[in-house]
Design a protein around this motif. Structure first.
Motif, mmCIF file in Angstrom:
data_model
loop_
_atom_site.group_PDB
_atom_site.id
_atom_site.type_symbol
_atom_site.label_atom_id
_atom_site.label_comp_id
_atom_site.label_asym_id
_atom_site.label_seq_id
_atom_site.Cartn_x
_atom_site.Cartn_y
_atom_site.Cartn_z
ATOM 1 N N SER A 64 8.107 -9.596 -11.467
ATOM 2 C CA SER A 64 7.412 -9.415 -10.199
ATOM 3 C C SER A 64 7.774 -8.088 -9.536
ATOM 4 O O SER A 64 8.831 -7.515 -9.799
ATOM 5 N N ASP A 65 6.884 -7.631 -8.680
ATOM 6 C CA ASP A 65 7.154 -6.404 -7.921
ATOM 7 C C ASP A 65 8.485 -6.511 -7.176
ATOM 8 O O ASP A 65 9.294 -5.572 -7.176
ATOM 9 N N CYS A 66 8.699 -7.643 -6.535
ATOM 10 C CA CYS A 66 9.910 -7.813 -5.733
ATOM 11 C C CYS A 66 11.169 -7.772 -6.602
ATOM 12 O O CYS A 66 12.173 -7.155 -6.224
ATOM 13 N N ALA A 67 11.107 -8.425 -7.745
ATOM 14 C CA ALA A 67 12.265 -8.405 -8.643
ATOM 15 C C ALA A 67 12.533 -6.988 -9.139
ATOM 16 O O ALA A 67 13.685 -6.557 -9.246
ATOM 17 N N GLU A 68 11.460 -6.253 -9.446
ATOM 18 C CA GLU A 68 11.647 -4.884 -9.943
ATOM 19 C C GLU A 68 12.200 -3.968 -8.853
ATOM 20 O O GLU A 68 13.019 -3.092 -9.127
ATOM 21 N N ILE A 69 11.774 -4.163 -7.643
ATOM 22 C CA ILE A 69 12.312 -3.359 -6.552
ATOM 23 C C ILE A 69 13.787 -3.682 -6.353
ATOM 24 O O ILE A 69 14.619 -2.794 -6.184
ATOM 25 N N ASP A 70 14.117 -4.950 -6.420
ATOM 26 C CA ASP A 70 15.511 -5.351 -6.243
ATOM 27 C C ASP A 70 16.419 -4.754 -7.311
ATOM 28 O O ASP A 70 17.567 -4.414 -7.050
ATOM 29 N N CYS A 71 15.928 -4.633 -8.532
ATOM 30 C CA CYS A 71 16.781 -4.146 -9.616
ATOM 31 C C CYS A 71 16.576 -2.657 -9.868
ATOM 32 O O CYS A 71 17.093 -2.119 -10.853
ATOM 33 N N VAL A 72 15.854 -1.982 -8.995
ATOM 34 C CA VAL A 72 15.560 -0.553 -9.136
ATOM 35 C C VAL A 72 14.856 -0.277 -10.458
ATOM 36 O O VAL A 72 15.303 0.477 -11.313
ATOM 37 N N SER A 73 13.720 -0.935 -10.600
ATOM 38 C CA SER A 73 12.813 -0.696 -11.719
ATOM 39 C C SER A 73 11.451 -0.377 -11.107
ATOM 40 O O SER A 73 11.146 -0.785 -9.987
ATOM 41 N N ASP A 74 10.624 0.351 -11.831
ATOM 42 C CA ASP A 74 9.337 0.784 -11.286
ATOM 43 C C ASP A 74 8.315 -0.353 -11.402
ATOM 44 O O ASP A 74 7.939 -0.727 -12.522
ATOM 45 N N PRO A 75 7.845 -0.891 -10.269
ATOM 46 C CA PRO A 75 6.876 -2.003 -10.331
ATOM 47 C C PRO A 75 5.500 -1.575 -10.803
ATOM 48 O O PRO A 75 4.618 -2.411 -10.959
ATOM 49 N N LEU A 76 5.336 -0.263 -11.026
ATOM 50 C CA LEU A 76 4.042 0.240 -11.509
ATOM 51 C C LEU A 76 4.125 0.760 -12.938
ATOM 52 O O LEU A 76 3.177 1.352 -13.441
ATOM 53 N N ASP A 77 5.248 0.549 -13.592
ATOM 54 C CA ASP A 77 5.437 1.020 -14.964
ATOM 55 C C ASP A 77 5.595 -0.184 -15.886
ATOM 56 O O ASP A 77 6.625 -0.851 -15.884
ATOM 57 N N THR A 78 4.564 -0.433 -16.672
ATOM 58 C CA THR A 78 4.580 -1.595 -17.560
ATOM 59 C C THR A 78 5.740 -1.538 -18.550
ATOM 60 O O THR A 78 6.272 -2.572 -18.969
ATOM 61 N N LEU A 103 0.829 -1.199 0.000
ATOM 62 C CA LEU A 103 0.000 0.000 0.000
ATOM 63 C C LEU A 103 0.866 1.252 0.000
ATOM 64 O O LEU A 103 0.559 2.238 -0.663
ATOM 65 N N ALA A 104 1.962 1.207 0.747
ATOM 66 C CA ALA A 104 2.863 2.361 0.787
ATOM 67 C C ALA A 104 3.516 2.606 -0.563
ATOM 68 O O ALA A 104 3.738 3.750 -0.963
ATOM 69 N N LEU A 105 3.828 1.524 -1.266
ATOM 70 C CA LEU A 105 4.464 1.641 -2.578
ATOM 71 C C LEU A 105 3.464 1.924 -3.699
ATOM 72 O O LEU A 105 3.840 2.360 -4.780
ATOM 73 N N GLY A 106 2.210 1.628 -3.424
ATOM 74 C CA GLY A 106 1.193 1.782 -4.463
ATOM 75 C C GLY A 106 0.985 0.542 -5.296
ATOM 76 O O GLY A 106 0.217 0.558 -6.265
ATOM 77 N N THR A 107 1.671 -0.530 -4.938
ATOM 78 C CA THR A 107 1.509 -1.779 -5.684
ATOM 79 C C THR A 107 0.268 -2.515 -5.188
ATOM 80 O O THR A 107 -0.305 -2.189 -4.148
ATOM 81 N N ASP A 108 -0.135 -3.522 -5.921
ATOM 82 C CA ASP A 108 -1.357 -4.257 -5.617
ATOM 83 C C ASP A 108 -1.046 -5.374 -4.617
ATOM 84 O O ASP A 108 -0.301 -6.302 -4.940
ATOM 85 N N PRO A 109 -1.615 -5.311 -3.422
ATOM 86 C CA PRO A 109 -1.338 -6.350 -2.414
ATOM 87 C C PRO A 109 -1.811 -7.735 -2.838
ATOM 88 O O PRO A 109 -1.374 -8.737 -2.268
ATOM 89 N N ASN A 110 -2.661 -7.756 -3.846
ATOM 90 C CA ASN A 110 -3.207 -9.041 -4.289
ATOM 91 C C ASN A 110 -2.557 -9.549 -5.567
ATOM 92 O O ASN A 110 -3.027 -10.518 -6.155
ATOM 93 N N ALA A 111 -1.501 -8.883 -6.018
ATOM 94 C CA ALA A 111 -0.854 -9.299 -7.261
ATOM 95 C C ALA A 111 0.655 -9.320 -7.091
ATOM 96 O O ALA A 111 1.251 -8.339 -6.628
ATOM 97 N N VAL A 112 1.279 -10.414 -7.460
ATOM 98 C CA VAL A 112 2.735 -10.524 -7.388
ATOM 99 C C VAL A 112 3.387 -9.557 -8.382
ATOM 100 O O VAL A 112 4.461 -9.006 -8.132
ATOM 101 N N ASP A 113 2.713 -9.332 -9.498
ATOM 102 C CA ASP A 113 3.237 -8.457 -10.551
ATOM 103 C C ASP A 113 2.202 -7.369 -10.817
ATOM 104 O O ASP A 113 1.337 -7.512 -11.678
ATOM 105 N N SER A 114 2.297 -6.283 -10.101
ATOM 106 C CA SER A 114 1.248 -5.261 -10.136
ATOM 107 C C SER A 114 1.034 -4.656 -11.514
ATOM 108 O O SER A 114 -0.099 -4.377 -11.907
ATOM 109 N N ASP A 115 2.124 -4.414 -12.240
ATOM 110 C CA ASP A 115 1.954 -3.777 -13.549
ATOM 111 C C ASP A 115 1.867 -4.795 -14.689
ATOM 112 O O ASP A 115 1.802 -4.419 -15.860
ATOM 113 N N MET A 116 1.876 -6.051 -14.317
ATOM 114 C CA MET A 116 1.689 -7.148 -15.273
ATOM 115 C C MET A 116 2.644 -7.055 -16.467
ATOM 116 O O MET A 116 2.265 -7.259 -17.609
ATOM 117 N N ASP A 117 3.886 -6.716 -16.168
ATOM 118 C CA ASP A 117 4.879 -6.647 -17.239
ATOM 119 C C ASP A 117 5.746 -7.897 -17.307
ATOM 120 O O ASP A 117 6.730 -7.950 -18.041
#
Lengths: 147, 75
Positions: free
Chosen positions: A74-88, A57-71
Motif C-alpha cells: 500500500s501507499d501508506c506502507a511504502e511511505i512508512d518504510c521509505v519506498s516509492d509508492p509510485l515505483d512498481t 495529490l501532493a505526492l502524486g499517488t492515486d486518491p482512489n487507490a490504496v496501492d497506487s503503483d499496484m505492486d
C-alpha cells in the motif's frame, strides 16, 4: 585460502554525524484522513487509507487507490518504510532499510573522492539491496570475507 | 562459491548485527573501491552522497575514518 568472491560488506552507520537525504518519504505528513470532506478541498479520503486526497495529490499517488503503483504494498506502507509508492519495482525492504537512493547519483570511479558504484548486494533477509539506498547518512563499510 | 543471502544471514546472526550485513557475490565493492581485498578487514568511510572518503585496512585503524567523516561534516 581466501576466495576473492566471498566478501561480505557490513554497512555501519556512523551515528555521530549524519545528514538527511534521499527520498525522505517517511515524514510525509500523512494523517489518518477518514471519511468526510471533498476532493475539492483535499480533506476527503476517497480510498480510505492513511492519506487525505490532498496529500495524495501532493505526492502524486492515486486518491482512489490504496496501492497506487499496484505492486502489492500500500501507499501508506511504502511511505512508512521509505519506498516509492509510485515505483512498481520498489517495495519495502524486508529488513527495514530505507530506499534512500536520491535518484541523481552517478558513479565516478573507484578511488577516494569518487562516487562508488551502485553495487547490488544481498542482505541478511536474503533480499537484493542496492548500495546507494544507504545514501543520506555517513557510513563505514566493514569489508571482510567468509570461508 | 560466492556468498549469498544465507551467508549474510549466518554472519549477522553470529555477530548479533542489527545493521546491514551484505553479501557481495560479484565482488562489486572490491572492484569499485580502493580496497582490493588483499588485507582483511577493509574499511571505507562513505559520505551521504556515496563519495568514498577514506579506505584503510587492518584492525584498530578506525580513527582515520572517523577523522575523514568529521572533516567532511565540518566538525
Amino acid at each position: 585460502m581466501r576466495s576473492s568472491s566471498l566478501f561480505l560488506v557490513g554497512v555501519l552507520l556512523v551515528a555521530c554525524a549524519t545528514e538527511n537525504g534521499g527520498d525522505q518519504q517517511g515524514s510525509s505528513g500523512a494523517s489518518d484522513g477518514g471519511a468526510g470532506g471533498t476532493l475539492d478541498d483535499g480533506s476527503g479520503n476517497a480510498d480510505g487509507d492513511c492519506l487525505t486526497d490532498g496529500e495524495e495529490l501532493a505526492l502524486g499517488t492515486d486518491p482512489n487507490a490504496v496501492d497506487s503503483d499496484m505492486d502489492g504494498v500500500s501507499d501508506c506502507a511504502e511511505i512508512d518504510c521509505v519506498s516509492d509508492p509510485l515505483d512498481t519495482a520498489e517495495v519495502c525492504y524486508a529488513c527495514g532499510w530505507k530506499h534512500n537512493d536520491p535518484g541523481n547519483l552517478v558513479s565516478t570511479g573507484a578511488t577516494e573522492g569518487s562516487t562508488i558504484a551502485n553495487v547490488s548486494l544481498i542482505d541478511q533477509c536474503n533480499e537484493p539491496v542496492n548500495l546507494w539506498d544507504f545514501a543520506g547518512e555517513y557510513h563505514i563499510l566493514y569489508l571482510t570475507a567468509a570461508w | 562459491m560466492p556468498p549469498l543471502g544465507g551467508t549474510a544471514t549466518a554472519y549477522a546472526t553470529a555477530i548479533g548485527a542489527t545493521y546491514p550485513v551484505l553479501a557481495d557475490p560479484t565482488d562489486g565493492v572490491a572492484k569499485g573501491s580502493p580496497w582490493n581485498g588483499a588485507t582483511l578487514p577493509g574499511h571505507c568511510a562513505m559520505a551521504p552522497d556515496m563519495t568514498i572518503l577514506k579506505c584503510w585496512t587492518g584492525h584498530g585503524e578506525d580513527t582515520q575514518g572517523y577523522d575523514a567523516i568529521k572533516a567532511h561534516a565540518g566538525l
